[in-house]
Design a protein around this motif. Structure first.
Motif, short mmCIF file in Angstrom:
data_model
loop_
_atom_site.label_atom_id
_atom_site.label_comp_id
_atom_site.label_asym_id
_atom_site.label_seq_id
_atom_site.Cartn_x
_atom_site.Cartn_y
_atom_site.Cartn_z
N ALA A 119 0.83 -1.21 0.00
CA ALA A 119 0.00 0.00 0.00
C ALA A 119 0.86 1.25 0.00
N GLU A 120 1.88 1.25 0.84
CA GLU A 120 2.75 2.42 0.95
C GLU A 120 3.49 2.68 -0.36
N ARG A 121 4.01 1.63 -0.98
CA ARG A 121 4.80 1.80 -2.21
C ARG A 121 3.95 2.11 -3.44
N SER A 122 2.71 1.61 -3.46
CA SER A 122 1.88 1.78 -4.66
C SER A 122 0.94 2.97 -4.58
N GLY A 123 0.67 3.45 -3.36
CA GLY A 123 -0.31 4.52 -3.23
C GLY A 123 -1.75 4.02 -3.27
N VAL A 124 -1.92 2.71 -3.18
CA VAL A 124 -3.26 2.10 -3.13
C VAL A 124 -3.55 1.77 -1.68
N SER A 125 -4.75 2.06 -1.22
CA SER A 125 -5.05 1.86 0.20
C SER A 125 -4.95 0.40 0.61
N ARG A 126 -4.60 0.18 1.87
CA ARG A 126 -4.50 -1.17 2.43
C ARG A 126 -5.84 -1.89 2.31
N ALA A 127 -6.93 -1.18 2.61
CA ALA A 127 -8.27 -1.78 2.54
C ALA A 127 -8.59 -2.23 1.11
N MET A 128 -8.20 -1.43 0.13
CA MET A 128 -8.48 -1.78 -1.26
C MET A 128 -7.67 -2.99 -1.69
N ILE A 129 -6.40 -3.05 -1.30
CA ILE A 129 -5.56 -4.20 -1.65
C ILE A 129 -6.16 -5.47 -1.03
N THR A 130 -6.60 -5.38 0.20
CA THR A 130 -7.22 -6.53 0.87
C THR A 130 -8.46 -6.98 0.12
N LYS A 131 -9.31 -6.05 -0.31
CA LYS A 131 -10.51 -6.42 -1.08
C LYS A 131 -10.14 -7.08 -2.40
N ILE A 132 -9.12 -6.52 -3.06
CA ILE A 132 -8.69 -7.08 -4.35
C ILE A 132 -8.16 -8.50 -4.15
N GLU A 133 -7.32 -8.69 -3.13
CA GLU A 133 -6.73 -10.01 -2.89
C GLU A 133 -7.75 -11.04 -2.44
N ALA A 145 -13.25 -7.21 -5.03
CA ALA A 145 -13.27 -6.01 -5.86
C ALA A 145 -12.34 -6.22 -7.04
N GLN A 146 -12.74 -5.69 -8.20
CA GLN A 146 -11.91 -5.77 -9.39
C GLN A 146 -11.18 -4.44 -9.55
N PRO A 147 -9.85 -4.45 -9.64
CA PRO A 147 -9.11 -3.20 -9.78
C PRO A 147 -9.29 -2.59 -11.16
N THR A 148 -9.15 -1.28 -11.24
CA THR A 148 -9.13 -0.61 -12.53
C THR A 148 -7.78 -0.88 -13.19
N ALA A 149 -7.68 -0.56 -14.47
CA ALA A 149 -6.42 -0.77 -15.19
C ALA A 149 -5.30 0.07 -14.57
N ALA A 150 -5.60 1.32 -14.22
CA ALA A 150 -4.57 2.20 -13.64
C ALA A 150 -4.11 1.66 -12.28
N LEU A 151 -5.04 1.24 -11.46
CA LEU A 151 -4.69 0.71 -10.14
C LEU A 151 -3.89 -0.58 -10.28
N LEU A 152 -4.30 -1.45 -11.18
CA LEU A 152 -3.59 -2.71 -11.40
C LEU A 152 -2.18 -2.44 -11.91
N GLY A 153 -2.03 -1.43 -12.76
CA GLY A 153 -0.71 -1.06 -13.25
C GLY A 153 0.21 -0.61 -12.13
N ARG A 154 -0.33 0.13 -11.16
CA ARG A 154 0.47 0.58 -10.02
C ARG A 154 0.92 -0.60 -9.17
N LEU A 155 0.01 -1.53 -8.90
CA LEU A 155 0.36 -2.70 -8.08
C LEU A 155 1.39 -3.57 -8.79
N ALA A 156 1.16 -3.83 -10.08
CA ALA A 156 2.09 -4.68 -10.84
C ALA A 156 3.48 -4.06 -10.87
#
Length: 196
Positions: free
Chosen positions: A35-49, A53-64
């Motif tokens: 979460a800290e490195r990607s700028g995506v919230s911890r709660a959102m990463i947990t939902k995605i994992e 929740a399905q990530p957007t293309a931009a969000l998925l790009g940040r995580l990848a």
């Protein structure tokens, strides 16, 4: 922190969730660190994992990018099978819930280059951080329609048949300024000096 997603329930979403969780675990990253490195919230990463929740293309790009993968590598790991022949009916298709961006993994997963066919609806934009482009060399070939590609401060207006090779990694944005869906092919190959 980015928090835009759409809740969906399908096989690809759950397989993608498991892949993200596995890759994060292989790298010894906690959800907090990702979460800290990607700028995506911890709660959102947990939902995605969890596949909630399905990530957007931009969000998925940040995580990848933080996980050291291109989107194509992430989807290849998700698909797991590595046949030499990738028939259209078997190619994984992923749709960004925010923009309607449609991404098809065209090439077999283990080839020297990765081919991705994209359909970008009229008016839609998808932005990626520079880290997304640091892992592979990119070329964009427009199959139909118009594409405005912003590469840092430089804007490229591309039409059917135009092909652009990206320069040094920089934040980029794909935008369809037209009234019809833009179809383009992204060709990715390993940057010199990178493994694989």
């Amino acid at each position: 922190m980015m928090t835009i997603v759409t809740v969906m329930s399908d096989d690809l979403t759950s397989e993608l969730a498991a892949t993200l969780r596995d890759v994060r675990g292989e790298q010894g990253l906690t959800v907090n660190a990702l979460a800290e490195r990607s700028g995506v919230s911890r709660a959102m990463i947990t939902k995605i994992e969890r596949g909630e929740a399905q990530p957007t293309a931009a969000l998925l790009g940040r995580l990848a990018a933080v996980l050291g993968l291109t989107l194509s590598e992430l989807f290849a790991r998700t698909e797991k099978e590595t046949p030499r022949l990738a028939r259209r009916a078997d190619q994984a298709v992923w749709v960004d819930p925010e923009t309607g961006y449609r991404r098809r993994s065209v090439s077999p997963a283990d080839g020297p280059a990765q081919l991705v066919e994209v359909e970008l609806p009229p008016g839609a934009s998808v932005a990626y951080p520079a880290d997304s482009f640091a892992l592979a060399r990119h070329q964009i070939y427009v199959l139909g329609g118009r594409l405005r590609f912003r590469e840092g401060e430089v804007v490229h207006d591309l039409a059917t048949g135009d092909c652009l090779e990206l320069g040094a990694p920089t934040p980029c944005e794909y935008h369809n300024p037209g009234t019809e869906t833009c179809r383009y092919l992204v060709v990715l190959s390993a940057r010199r000096g990178l493994p694989g």
